[in-house]
Design a protein around this motif. Sequence first.
Motif, PDB file in Angstrom:
ATOM      1  N   GLY A   1      -1.296 -20.809  -7.602  1.00  0.00           N
ATOM      2  CA  GLY A   1      -0.078 -21.300  -6.967  1.00  0.00           C
ATOM      3  C   GLY A   1       1.106 -20.357  -7.044  1.00  0.00           C
ATOM      4  N   ILE A   2       0.861 -19.053  -7.178  1.00  0.00           N
ATOM      5  CA  ILE A   2       1.996 -18.127  -7.145  1.00  0.00           C
ATOM      6  C   ILE A   2       1.945 -17.304  -5.873  1.00  0.00           C
ATOM      7  N   HIS A   3       3.064 -16.692  -5.561  1.00  0.00           N
ATOM      8  CA  HIS A   3       3.231 -16.028  -4.278  1.00  0.00           C
ATOM      9  C   HIS A   3       4.061 -14.765  -4.473  1.00  0.00           C
ATOM     10  N   PRO A   4       3.525 -13.794  -5.220  1.00  0.00           N
ATOM     11  CA  PRO A   4       4.373 -12.664  -5.591  1.00  0.00           C
ATOM     12  C   PRO A   4       4.787 -11.815  -4.380  1.00  0.00           C
ATOM     13  N   SER A   5       5.991 -11.296  -4.454  1.00  0.00           N
ATOM     14  CA  SER A   5       6.452 -10.428  -3.357  1.00  0.00           C
ATOM     15  C   SER A   5       6.202  -8.986  -3.749  1.00  0.00           C
ATOM     16  N   TRP A   6       5.023  -8.502  -3.414  1.00  0.00           N
ATOM     17  CA  TRP A   6       4.555  -7.202  -3.888  1.00  0.00           C
ATOM     18  C   TRP A   6       5.421  -6.052  -3.411  1.00  0.00           C
ATOM     19  N   PHE A   7       6.027  -6.198  -2.249  1.00  0.00           N
ATOM     20  CA  PHE A   7       6.714  -5.035  -1.682  1.00  0.00           C
ATOM     21  C   PHE A   7       8.216  -5.018  -1.936  1.00  0.00           C
ATOM     22  N   SER A   8       8.788  -6.141  -2.427  1.00  0.00           N
ATOM     23  CA  SER A   8      10.240  -6.129  -2.587  1.00  0.00           C
ATOM     24  C   SER A   8      10.686  -6.194  -4.041  1.00  0.00           C
ATOM     25  N   THR A   9       9.786  -6.483  -4.974  1.00  0.00           N
ATOM     26  CA  THR A   9      10.169  -6.438  -6.381  1.00  0.00           C
ATOM     27  C   THR A   9       9.719  -5.100  -6.966  1.00  0.00           C
ATOM     28  N   PRO A  10      10.639  -4.328  -7.542  1.00  0.00           N
ATOM     29  CA  PRO A  10      10.244  -3.003  -8.027  1.00  0.00           C
ATOM     30  C   PRO A  10       9.047  -3.035  -8.968  1.00  0.00           C
ATOM     31  N   PHE A  11       9.062  -3.961  -9.938  1.00  0.00           N
ATOM     32  CA  PHE A  11       7.975  -3.957 -10.921  1.00  0.00           C
ATOM     33  C   PHE A  11       6.633  -4.238 -10.247  1.00  0.00           C
ATOM     34  N   LEU A  12       6.626  -5.250  -9.349  1.00  0.00           N
ATOM     35  CA  LEU A  12       5.369  -5.588  -8.689  1.00  0.00           C
ATOM     36  C   LEU A  12       4.905  -4.459  -7.783  1.00  0.00           C
ATOM     37  N   ALA A  13       5.850  -3.813  -7.117  1.00  0.00           N
ATOM     38  CA  ALA A  13       5.469  -2.703  -6.237  1.00  0.00           C
ATOM     39  C   ALA A  13       4.825  -1.587  -7.044  1.00  0.00           C
ATOM     40  N   LYS A  14       5.403  -1.314  -8.229  1.00  0.00           N
ATOM     41  CA  LYS A  14       4.827  -0.281  -9.080  1.00  0.00           C
ATOM     42  C   LYS A  14       3.439  -0.685  -9.562  1.00  0.00           C
ATOM     43  N   SER A  15       3.302  -1.973  -9.955  1.00  0.00           N
ATOM     44  CA  SER A  15       1.984  -2.434 -10.403  1.00  0.00           C
ATOM     45  C   SER A  15       0.975  -2.285  -9.283  1.00  0.00           C
ATOM     46  N   MET A  16       1.392  -2.662  -8.073  1.00  0.00           N
ATOM     47  CA  MET A  16       0.481  -2.576  -6.936  1.00  0.00           C
ATOM     48  C   MET A  16       0.015  -1.134  -6.733  1.00  0.00           C
ATOM     49  N   LEU A  17       0.963  -0.189  -6.810  1.00  0.00           N
ATOM     50  CA  LEU A  17       0.589   1.223  -6.639  1.00  0.00           C
ATOM     51  C   LEU A  17      -0.463   1.639  -7.673  1.00  0.00           C
ATOM     52  N   LEU A  18      -0.243   1.169  -8.925  1.00  0.00           N
ATOM     53  CA  LEU A  18      -1.190   1.568  -9.969  1.00  0.00           C
ATOM     54  C   LEU A  18      -2.552   0.914  -9.758  1.00  0.00           C
ATOM     55  N   ILE A  19      -2.552  -0.351  -9.319  1.00  0.00           N
ATOM     56  CA  ILE A  19      -3.837  -1.019  -9.054  1.00  0.00           C
ATOM     57  C   ILE A  19      -4.591  -0.248  -7.978  1.00  0.00           C
ATOM     58  N   VAL A  20      -3.902   0.014  -6.878  1.00  0.00           N
ATOM     59  CA  VAL A  20      -4.562   0.687  -5.754  1.00  0.00           C
ATOM     60  C   VAL A  20      -5.037   2.076  -6.159  1.00  0.00           C
ATOM     61  N   ASN A  21      -4.207   2.792  -6.901  1.00  0.00           N
ATOM     62  CA  ASN A  21      -4.576   4.157  -7.262  1.00  0.00           C
ATOM     63  C   ASN A  21      -5.731   4.186  -8.261  1.00  0.00           C
ATOM     64  N   THR A  22      -5.779   3.180  -9.147  1.00  0.00           N
ATOM     65  CA  THR A  22      -6.919   3.101 -10.056  1.00  0.00           C
ATOM     66  C   THR A  22      -8.194   2.867  -9.254  1.00  0.00           C
ATOM     67  N   TRP A  23      -8.092   1.966  -8.293  1.00  0.00           N
ATOM     68  CA  TRP A  23      -9.245   1.662  -7.434  1.00  0.00           C
ATOM     69  C   TRP A  23      -9.713   2.926  -6.716  1.00  0.00           C
ATOM     70  N   LEU A  24      -8.748   3.719  -6.261  1.00  0.00           N
ATOM     71  CA  LEU A  24      -9.106   4.922  -5.513  1.00  0.00           C
ATOM     72  C   LEU A  24      -9.703   5.998  -6.416  1.00  0.00           C
ATOM     73  N   GLY A  25      -9.237   6.060  -7.659  1.00  0.00           N
ATOM     74  CA  GLY A  25      -9.514   7.243  -8.466  1.00  0.00           C
ATOM     75  C   GLY A  25     -10.631   7.120  -9.486  1.00  0.00           C
ATOM     76  N   PHE A  26     -11.073   5.869  -9.835  1.00  0.00           N
ATOM     77  CA  PHE A  26     -12.037   5.788 -10.937  1.00  0.00           C
ATOM     78  C   PHE A  26     -13.395   6.413 -10.621  1.00  0.00           C
ATOM     79  N   PRO A  27     -13.887   6.404  -9.343  1.00  0.00           N
ATOM     80  CA  PRO A  27     -15.213   6.995  -9.130  1.00  0.00           C
ATOM     81  C   PRO A  27     -15.270   8.470  -9.529  1.00  0.00           C
ATOM     82  N   TYR A  28     -14.190   9.187  -9.244  1.00  0.00           N
ATOM     83  CA  TYR A  28     -14.162  10.605  -9.610  1.00  0.00           C
ATOM     84  C   TYR A  28     -14.292  10.762 -11.114  1.00  0.00           C
ATOM     85  N   MET A  29     -13.498   9.957 -11.851  1.00  0.00           N
ATOM     86  CA  MET A  29     -13.553  10.031 -13.314  1.00  0.00           C
ATOM     87  C   MET A  29     -14.937   9.660 -13.818  1.00  0.00           C
TER      88      MET A  29
END
Lengths: 296, 508
Positions: free
Chosen positions: B348-376
Amino acid sequence: MAIVLDKSHRWRVVLAHVLIIAFICLIMFPFLMIFSISVRPGNFASGSLIPQTISWEHWALAFGFSYQGADGVLMEPQFPVLLWLWNSVKVALLSALIGVVLSTTCAYAFARMRFMFKNSMMNGLLLIQMFPSVLALVAIYTIFDRIGGYIPWLGIESHGGLILAYTGGIAVHIWTIRGYFETIPVEIEEAAKVDGATAFQAFRYVILPMIVPILMVVFLLAFISGINEYPVASIMLKSTNNLTLAVGVKNYLYPQKYMWGDFAAAAILSGLPITVVFLLAQKWMISGLTAGSVKG
Amino acid sequence: MSRRVEKIGQQLFSAVVVLFGLYVVAKIYVAGQFMLALACLAILAFGAFVYTSPRAYSYRYLFPGLMATLVFVIFPIVYTFAISFTNYSSRNLLTFERARQYFLEQTYMVEGGQSYAFTLHRDGRAFRVRLEDEQGAVFVSPPLALYTGPITVEANVPAAGDPPLAEPVDTKVLVGYLPNLKLVSFQLPNGQLVSLTGLHQYGAVSKLYKANADGSLTNQQDKSVLTPNMKTGFFETSSGEQMIPGFTVEVGLSQYAKIFSDVSFSQPFFRIFVWTVIFAGLTVLFTFSVGVVLAVLMEWDALRGRAFYQTMFFIPYTVPAFISILIFKGLFNQNTGEINQILEMLVGIHPSWFSTPFLAKSMLLIVNTWLGFPYMMVISMGMIKAIPSDLYEAAAIAGSGPLTNFFKITLPLIIKPVMPLLIASFAFNFNNVMLIALLTGGRPDFLDTKVPAGTTDLLVSFTYRIAFEDSGANFGLAAAISTVLFLMVTVLSLINMRLTKVNAQEAR
């Protein structure tokens, strides 16, 4: 491994399988989702993972056909996705080819020959291969803007210019190929020279056929980085028909004109062939990733 | 015989190459780029030397790669440094000569001067302009291409024997060519200059500025004087008002001073720097943690189906990143995104991923981890394979569990060889402009800074915005920040080389 297994071992295996499958579901979620979105009618509709009604409108548009909706409205394709894919493939193929051609002999010299400044050149090469081209973006833009004033097909808004700009990746190629040369015993060339071959003939007819595998790897890695390159392409290409895929597809997701469904179909259509190529070449890529980086 | 043919062929080929090279050099020289022509000539001469002198034999192999590196890698870097010492920007785009030329081409309408009715006539693929003054005197221009820049051409009284002009083009065509006609001024036989003043009318004009001997320009209308200021890169009026367009001048270290001492720049710069380091550091930490755990699992003999798993894990790496990033951009969308729909359903939550700085940063890290772990995962697997298995056997005899094995054997043994790769990954993510540009665009922006700067901006994407998105297009400042970044990457690179060398020595 001859290790005595205790009772908890079987449970650990099962647990590992469960966790791995759960993790795979998690990382595959975006792809499953995007597939489902691409066959959903409309650009805003939300729904479950398995769509209730299937509509091929987004796919038709992605392939460049116009589509008549249920309400009789004719939809025209917004963006030439296949053309973008072609642009990307063209630029990436040519730049990868140029990169391999220019770096092979150079790598050979670094691996085998002695000449002045060899060590400092190698260190310099190692240093600059770390510099990403984004840092020189302002210079790249200015240079190609100026060149374009005299030679339009090498300027801003031209694929020729973009291909040249991508040639900057060459330092990495030289380094990777050099590493492979060092795994080939020197005796082979010596034998060729004993048989009367000149130094160049030994390189051309004996060594070159032996290094085809690494050339393929480097070509592939260069091709991939060409397809994936965004910053340089985004400053050099502006007009819709000229874009590469990397700078083109983001146009689907502008907040003012948000075409989520159309994007989904276009993304699969353009991303799938590239992904298949990468997967087929997976083995080579992995060897390239480790070969180039570890050997220092 | 065939050898001789081959040799002649080679010589012909080299002759053609050299001639072509000289032709290009001559063209560049004629275009007015003296330094560039000199550089090209030097490269050509060096090439000719390398391929003819037996002493430079190994350089024959080196030449293509070295030249490409020089031209495509080193030259842009040096050029970036050079730009960072200038005020090059959209306001100071032109060279001094071009800016001066611009002012000298400006015209103004002479009060009470003649006006001329005009018509446009096709002449083959070109056009001719027919002017008729109020007394009925007629002047005709030579054929004009009408797509070049600003020019002044003579228009003369048609001679008796001239072929008649074609019918005038209709208004629609005429309107299409108005922007081009605006650039063309005509000089009449009596010396009068005329320029476009209306849809069907040319008017008498004269040049607005007159060049003075001391380099200043005098405005003919109000007699004010413009003096070029070589410090600011503008023509300035006596009261100091700067006229657009300016020109590019050397400004020394002032762009650097701006970054480090001008509060409106230094404050966002340092905030962004901190986030850049955090972002790159956490990305390396997360991708490596996920990657190494998976690698350990993939090297576990008891696990079946590892080849299949490995392929699945590798998939995020094989999908072009610009597509995955955009998929995530859509999935994270606050209102229509599927991630928020699931979160809404489950908790029941509805986070605003693109307008809250902290959430936007978390989102970037989630996406980048997803992109980068296969190489590691891939590079860790290679290193785990290299660990001798008797170490684990000995550990098993001593009764150690998998966790102990991982932290006491696997991790300590691979961390050293993997360190250079981690630093390289850090450096890559330090400059990961694609992720930022496609996912958040640096937004949400800081509210308390003068320059547009985003909470999720990395230093490179900040630079990118200054140079290519901000209307000011401040290339000089962007180049200065890029230079600072070059230095940072150099430091990382040197550390990396040092570590690699140490590792290589220990391996011996």
